[in-house]
Design a protein around this motif. Structure first.
Motif, PDB file in Angstrom:
ATOM      1  N   PHE A 123      17.326  -6.647  -1.344  1.00  0.00           N
ATOM      2  CA  PHE A 123      17.394  -7.743  -0.378  1.00  0.00           C
ATOM      3  C   PHE A 123      18.568  -8.637  -0.754  1.00  0.00           C
ATOM      4  O   PHE A 123      18.632  -9.154  -1.871  1.00  0.00           O
ATOM      5  N   VAL A 124      19.486  -8.844   0.184  1.00  0.00           N
ATOM      6  CA  VAL A 124      20.693  -9.634  -0.061  1.00  0.00           C
ATOM      7  C   VAL A 124      20.730 -10.814   0.902  1.00  0.00           C
ATOM      8  O   VAL A 124      20.607 -10.639   2.119  1.00  0.00           O
ATOM      9  N   PHE A 125      20.899 -12.004   0.350  1.00  0.00           N
ATOM     10  CA  PHE A 125      21.036 -13.210   1.170  1.00  0.00           C
ATOM     11  C   PHE A 125      22.493 -13.627   1.166  1.00  0.00           C
ATOM     12  O   PHE A 125      23.090 -13.844   0.108  1.00  0.00           O
ATOM     13  N   ARG A 126      23.075 -13.747   2.364  1.00  0.00           N
ATOM     14  CA  ARG A 126      24.452 -14.223   2.497  1.00  0.00           C
ATOM     15  C   ARG A 126      24.483 -15.517   3.299  1.00  0.00           C
ATOM     16  O   ARG A 126      23.812 -15.634   4.322  1.00  0.00           O
ATOM     17  N   ASN A 127      25.235 -16.456   2.797  1.00  0.00           N
ATOM     18  CA  ASN A 127      25.298 -17.784   3.403  1.00  0.00           C
ATOM     19  C   ASN A 127      26.042 -17.763   4.730  1.00  0.00           C
ATOM     20  O   ASN A 127      27.126 -17.176   4.839  1.00  0.00           O
TER      21      ASN A 127
END
Length: 268
Positions: A123-127
């Motif tokens: 799971f990758v969170f990108r702003n």
């Protein structure tokens, strides 16, 4: 009506949202005349131009970046923050804005999905802060990235979303105090935290995330991809509401099967 538009803006934040806010403010006094509409059109064009520039990452060049590859950190630059199995065959990317109410609602349901799939999925969170309509979003992203430098990224990520109402409408000075209090809760080195919040590599990380989002066509938040496939509006709506993310889990299950992986067992 203005009421309907504002209800929609709660569940999903898009680059056209300045129009809904401006209409609400102009229309609250009664009927709108021709001059009011001209003002709205001019302001919306200006606001949209600013959003497009900011959401391209302020000029960061990502032509050589593969949007579906995980970016590793270096001494000079921060990479992707990954929850779960970094080597997984299936990767879910979330482009989101910490001040966006819809993103906050989604992140009430996403943690349980991450915990269920953490052995099978990255799971990758990108702003993707929509700074023209969410003036505190960039500072929030900086606070979370700064905490990440001290190994507390996901802890700060959770606190900032869970306590969104405490800082989202604050002044710059007051929001700083709130973020400092979160950092204190996590036992961070406060001098380093404040220094890192303003550090060039933190700002570059956020701008890079935004530039990648622009490259893949993100126009609102939250936006999700499994690999290079954007999840549809029905899936996003499901995770924002009483569906609780069932459709997202169905999509993850299918992606795992397509990768010859066995999906995890869900609680009945």
């Amino acid at each position: 009506t203005a009421k309907t538009l504002l209800l929609y803006s709660y569940t999903n934040c898009t680059i056209i949202q300045p129009k809904t806010v401006i209409i609400d403010r102009v229309n609250c006094g009664g009927k709108m005349n021709r001059t009011s509409w001209i003002v709205i059109v001019v302001l919306c064009v200006v606001g949209l131009g600013g959003l497009i520039y900011m959401n391209k990452g302020g000029g960061i060049n990502v032509d050589d970046v593969n949007p579906i590859s995980l970016i590793s950190s270096t001494d000079e630059a921060l990479g992707d923050n990954v929850y779960g199995n970094r080597n997984a065959k299936v990767v879910l990317f979330e482009y989101a804005d910490f001040q966006c109410p819809g993103c906050g609602a989604a992140n009430q349901n996403i943690p349980k999905i991450k915990d269920l799939y953490k052995d099978k999925v990255a799971f990758v969170f990108r702003n993707y802060p929509l700074v023209s309509i969410h003036p505190n979003a960039l500072a929030a992203a900086s606070a979370v990235e700064a905490a990440g430098i001290q190994g507390k990224y996901w802890e700060m990520h959770s606190i900032v979303f869970t306590n969104q109402s405490q800082w989202s409408s604050q002044t710059a000075e007051n929001r700083g105090r709130v973020f400092d209090s979160f950092a204190t809760q996590l036992g961070l080195d406060m001098n380093k935290f404040k220094e890192d919040m303003a550090a060039a590599k933190v700002q570059k990380k956020i701008e890079t995330d935004m530039a990648i989002g622009g490259k893949v066509g993100v126009s609102g938040t939250p936006t999700f991809f499994i690999g290079d496939k954007e999840l549809g509006k029905d899936i996003v709506d499901d995770i924002l509401t009483s569906g609780g993310g069932t459709k997202m889990m169905d999509s993850l299950d299918q992606a795992l099967k397509d990768a010859s992986e066995t999906p995890p067992e869900r609680a009945s």
